[in-house]
Design a protein around this motif. Structure first.
Motif, short mmCIF file in Angstrom:
data_model
loop_
_atom_site.label_atom_id
_atom_site.label_comp_id
_atom_site.label_asym_id
_atom_site.label_seq_id
_atom_site.Cartn_x
_atom_site.Cartn_y
_atom_site.Cartn_z
N ALA A 190 0.83 -1.20 0.00
CA ALA A 190 0.00 0.00 0.00
C ALA A 190 0.87 1.25 0.00
CB ALA A 190 -0.92 0.01 1.22
N ASP A 191 0.41 2.27 -0.71
CA ASP A 191 1.03 3.57 -0.67
C ASP A 191 0.77 4.18 0.70
OD1 ASP A 191 0.64 6.70 -1.09
OD2 ASP A 191 2.01 5.96 -2.64
N ILE A 192 1.71 4.94 1.21
CA ILE A 192 1.57 5.51 2.55
C ILE A 192 0.31 6.38 2.67
CG2 ILE A 192 2.98 7.56 2.16
CD1 ILE A 192 4.17 6.98 5.01
N PHE A 193 -0.11 7.02 1.56
CA PHE A 193 -1.31 7.84 1.61
C PHE A 193 -2.57 6.98 1.70
CE2 PHE A 193 1.79 10.69 -0.39
CZ PHE A 193 1.76 11.71 0.57
N GLU A 194 -2.55 5.78 1.12
CA GLU A 194 -3.66 4.84 1.29
C GLU A 194 -3.78 4.44 2.75
OE1 GLU A 194 -4.31 1.63 -1.88
OE2 GLU A 194 -2.18 2.14 -2.06
N VAL A 195 -2.66 4.14 3.38
CA VAL A 195 -2.65 3.70 4.77
C VAL A 195 -3.18 4.81 5.67
CG1 VAL A 195 -1.19 2.93 6.67
CG2 VAL A 195 -0.73 2.13 4.36
N ARG A 196 -2.79 6.03 5.40
CA ARG A 196 -3.21 7.16 6.22
C ARG A 196 -4.62 7.63 5.91
NH1 ARG A 196 1.32 11.49 5.74
NH2 ARG A 196 -0.02 12.52 7.23
N GLY A 197 -5.23 7.08 4.86
CA GLY A 197 -6.61 7.42 4.54
C GLY A 197 -6.77 8.64 3.67
N GLY A 198 -5.72 9.06 3.02
CA GLY A 198 -5.79 10.24 2.16
C GLY A 198 -6.15 9.88 0.73
N PRO A 199 -6.21 10.90 -0.13
CA PRO A 199 -6.53 10.64 -1.53
C PRO A 199 -5.40 9.88 -2.21
CG PRO A 199 -5.93 12.93 -1.23
CD PRO A 199 -5.99 12.31 0.15
N VAL A 200 -5.77 8.97 -3.05
CA VAL A 200 -4.79 8.13 -3.73
C VAL A 200 -4.98 8.26 -5.23
CG1 VAL A 200 -3.99 5.77 -4.07
CG2 VAL A 200 -4.77 6.50 -1.82
N HIS A 201 -3.89 8.43 -5.94
CA HIS A 201 -3.92 8.45 -7.39
C HIS A 201 -3.19 7.21 -7.87
CE1 HIS A 201 -5.48 12.50 -7.30
NE2 HIS A 201 -4.53 12.80 -6.44
N LYS A 202 -3.94 6.25 -8.34
CA LYS A 202 -3.37 4.98 -8.78
C LYS A 202 -2.62 5.16 -10.09
CE LYS A 202 -5.16 2.03 -5.79
NZ LYS A 202 -4.39 1.21 -4.94
N ALA A 203 -1.50 4.53 -10.20
CA ALA A 203 -0.74 4.55 -11.46
C ALA A 203 -1.57 3.86 -12.52
CB ALA A 203 0.59 3.84 -11.27
N GLY A 204 -1.53 4.40 -13.72
CA GLY A 204 -2.24 3.78 -14.82
C GLY A 204 -3.64 4.34 -15.03
N GLN A 205 -4.14 5.15 -14.12
CA GLN A 205 -5.45 5.75 -14.31
C GLN A 205 -5.28 7.07 -15.06
OE1 GLN A 205 -7.06 6.18 -10.36
NE2 GLN A 205 -8.09 4.22 -10.47
N ILE A 206 -6.08 7.24 -16.08
CA ILE A 206 -6.00 8.45 -16.89
C ILE A 206 -7.37 9.11 -16.88
CG2 ILE A 206 -5.64 9.37 -19.19
CD1 ILE A 206 -3.78 6.98 -19.69
N THR A 207 -7.37 10.40 -16.65
CA THR A 207 -8.60 11.18 -16.69
C THR A 207 -8.53 12.09 -17.91
OG1 THR A 207 -8.72 11.15 -14.30
CG2 THR A 207 -10.05 12.79 -15.43
N VAL A 208 -9.57 12.05 -18.74
CA VAL A 208 -9.62 12.88 -19.94
C VAL A 208 -10.76 13.86 -19.77
CG1 VAL A 208 -9.94 12.90 -22.44
CG2 VAL A 208 -8.72 10.99 -21.35
N GLU A 209 -10.43 15.14 -19.93
CA GLU A 209 -11.44 16.18 -19.84
C GLU A 209 -11.56 16.83 -21.20
OE1 GLU A 209 -10.80 18.97 -16.72
OE2 GLU A 209 -10.25 17.42 -15.29
N THR A 210 -12.76 17.03 -21.65
CA THR A 210 -13.00 17.71 -22.92
C THR A 210 -13.25 19.18 -22.62
OG1 THR A 210 -13.97 15.71 -23.80
CG2 THR A 210 -14.42 17.76 -24.99
N ARG A 211 -12.51 20.05 -23.32
CA ARG A 211 -12.69 21.49 -23.12
C ARG A 211 -12.84 22.14 -24.48
NH1 ARG A 211 -9.20 23.50 -18.07
NH2 ARG A 211 -9.70 21.76 -16.72
N GLU A 212 -13.63 23.17 -24.50
CA GLU A 212 -13.82 23.91 -25.75
C GLU A 212 -13.22 25.29 -25.59
OE1 GLU A 212 -17.75 23.90 -27.34
OE2 GLU A 212 -18.14 21.90 -26.54
N GLY A 213 -12.87 25.88 -26.70
CA GLY A 213 -12.32 27.21 -26.67
C GLY A 213 -10.89 27.23 -27.19
N GLU A 214 -10.35 28.43 -27.16
CA GLU A 214 -8.98 28.59 -27.65
C GLU A 214 -7.98 28.41 -26.52
OE1 GLU A 214 -8.40 32.16 -29.86
OE2 GLU A 214 -10.32 31.94 -30.89
N ILE A 215 -6.78 28.09 -26.96
CA ILE A 215 -5.71 27.90 -25.98
C ILE A 215 -4.99 29.22 -25.80
CG2 ILE A 215 -3.54 26.74 -25.53
CD1 ILE A 215 -4.59 24.37 -27.01
#
Length: 145
Positions: A120-145
């Protein structure tokens, strides 16, 4: 950190255990290296029972000893065995277990050491937020950069 726990530490490597030296699952106890828990359970039993805790001694930040006694099968009220666990952390975890017989006869005993790892990651043990390796979040945004 509870006063019922013993911590031995050497840089990014440390172990947290109960006062008898055992490491219990589903707690913060464990053996950690570089923010990962490599050992989530470590239990010692003599003849199927946890030794009675006599005490512990922390020699320095990286070394501790745990003292226990175990009762014999034929004379359950008489303490017949002494159990000493000497623990050291450095590059990893090292533990020596010594059992001494204080009866006037030869004894054959069953010594059991149970261990488990959850990685376990130390943050999992402590009960904090965990970002698992391999998880990808895709957000769609419109507009100019």
């Amino acid at each position: 950190m509870s006063t019922d726990q013993v911590v031995v530490i050497a840089g990014p490597v440390f172990a947290i255990s109960s006062r008898n030296g055992d490491i219990h699952a589903r707690t913060v106890e464990g053996f950690y290296a570089y923010d990962t828990r490599f050992l989530s359970t470590l239990r010692l039993a003599v003849e199927g029972r946890e030794p009675d805790t006599v005490g512990e001694n922390q020699f320095d930040h990286a070394m501790a000893s745990f003292y226990g006694s175990s009762r014999g099968r034929r004379h359950p009220l008489a303490t017949s065995l002494s159990v000493v666990r000497d623990r050291y952390v450095g590059q990893g975890l090292h533990e020596d277990v010594s059992v001494a017989n204080y009866t006037n006869r030869t004894l054959s005993v069953h010594l059991e050491i149970a261990f488990d790892a959850d990685f376990a990651d130390i943050f999992e043990v402590r009960g904090g937020p965990v970002h698992k390796a391999g998880q990808i979040t895709v957000e769609t945004r419109e507009g100019e950069i």
